[in-house]
Scaffold this motif. Structure first.
Motif, short mmCIF file in Angstrom:
data_model
loop_
_atom_site.label_atom_id
_atom_site.label_comp_id
_atom_site.label_asym_id
_atom_site.label_seq_id
_atom_site.Cartn_x
_atom_site.Cartn_y
_atom_site.Cartn_z
N TYR A 95 43.66 55.42 30.50
CA TYR A 95 44.27 54.41 30.29
C TYR A 95 43.69 54.50 28.40
CZ TYR A 95 42.62 49.67 28.17
OH TYR A 95 43.20 49.13 27.65
N CYS A 113 46.02 56.97 27.09
CA CYS A 113 47.59 55.98 27.36
C CYS A 113 47.40 55.50 25.45
CB CYS A 113 47.86 55.86 28.20
SG CYS A 113 48.18 56.83 29.74
N ILE A 166 51.10 55.62 24.11
CA ILE A 166 52.17 54.98 25.77
C ILE A 166 51.59 53.70 26.21
CG2 ILE A 166 51.81 56.11 27.71
CD1 ILE A 166 51.49 58.44 26.73
#
Ligand code: SF4
Ligand code: SF4
Ligand code: SF4
Length: 273
Positions: free
Chosen positions: A111, A114, A119
């Motif tokens: 997480y 990203c 992302i």
């Protein structure tokens, strides 16, 4: 101790309604509803409002995961959904102690990578404020479209993600209580690290406890183990269900740890010291 549970539900209800109103209608309906977003950890971190992040880290260090029992709307949604367990046979609706999963650290790492790399799909699907935004968006597609486009995932994807999230969260809540919070949610993983040695904690008094198992069966986080009189503070979301349920007032939210009950098991001070 029932007062603690009542106070917790009042605060959780307030933040839940504010969050839903804010995400569905913006600030037009309730101007102060934007407070719900400003209180959330990740939206505050993203908008570089470091004050809220520090505030919650310090609160978690002192009081444990109060954020998870009051401010987070997904946590409240899980607790509301888990009330459906009452429809199950009595034997199946009781919670049991569950072991910790290390996978939560891997999920949190993915997480944060990203998030830093920009992302947006993973944060959009597992970060609680985004999850709740997606869920509210299924009820109000206009707000969903705007939010989904901002996240770069497309309006239709956002609406589908919201419907799927809602189904998964309700389903998981009914069968596993707060397992989403202690396995999937990256915010819960970080707050768990801060709260694992918090000053205020849920503790069982071994001198008063009769071993009736009421607290273990009431714990949606599956973090109370009556055998051994153990409460896993990293996973305890401070919902106060156990303290309200105990007939002996033996499990309490208090500063510090209890001493071992049996005198023979306490550390013996050597002579001459
Ligand atoms: S663990 Fe995550 S989803 Fe659960 S209440 Fe805490 S912040 Fe919300
Ligand atoms: S509910 Fe109270 S008495 Fe019963 S096992 Fe838990 S702490 Fe002990
Ligand atoms: S130990 Fe008690 S306060 Fe903590 S999550 Fe379980 S029931 Fe809630």
């Amino acid at each position: 101790m029932k007062g603690l549970r009542t106070a917790r539900w009042i605060l959780a209800g307030l933040f839940f309604v504010m969050s839903a109103v804010y995400l569905a209608f913006g600030r037009q309906l309730l101007r102060f509803a934007s407070l719900s977003e400003k209180s959330q950890i990740i939206p505050s971190a993203i908008t570089v409002s470091i004050g809220a992040v520090l505030f919650w880290l310090v609160i978690s260090f002192v009081y444990g995961r109060l954020y998870c029992s009051t401010v987070c709307p997904v946590g409240t949604l899980i607790d509301l959904s888990s009330k459906l367990r009452r429809l199950m046979p009595a034997r199946r609706r009781r919670y049991r102690y569950r072991n910790r999963h290390k996978v939560r650290f891997h999920i949190a790492t993915v997480y944060f990578v990203c998030l830093i790399a920009g992302i947006s799909v993973v944060p959009a699907l597992i970060e609680p404020w985004n999850v709740f935004r997606n869920i509210i968006g299924t009820a109000n597609p206009a707000s969903s479209a705007a939010a989904a486009v901002n996240l770069g995932i497309g309006a239709a994807t956002g609406i589908v993600a919201g419907a799927v999230s809602l189904l998964l969260i309700v389903f998981a809540a009914v069968f596993t209580g707060r397992e989403f919070c202690n396995t999937v949610c990256p915010v819960g993983t970080v707050l768990g690290l801060m709260g694992s040695n918090s000053v205020y904690r849920v503790e069982i008094d071994p001198d008063k406890c009769t071993g009736c198992l009421e607290c273990e069966e009431a714990c949606p986080a599956g973090c109370v183990k009556v055998v051994g009189r153990f409460v896993d503070d990293a996973r305890c979301v401070r919902c106060m269900e156990c303290v309200a349920r105990c007939p002996e007032n033996a499990i309490r939210y208090q500063p510090g740890r209890n001493r071992v009950a049996t005198p023979m098991m306490r550390g013996v001070k050597p002579h001459g010291r």
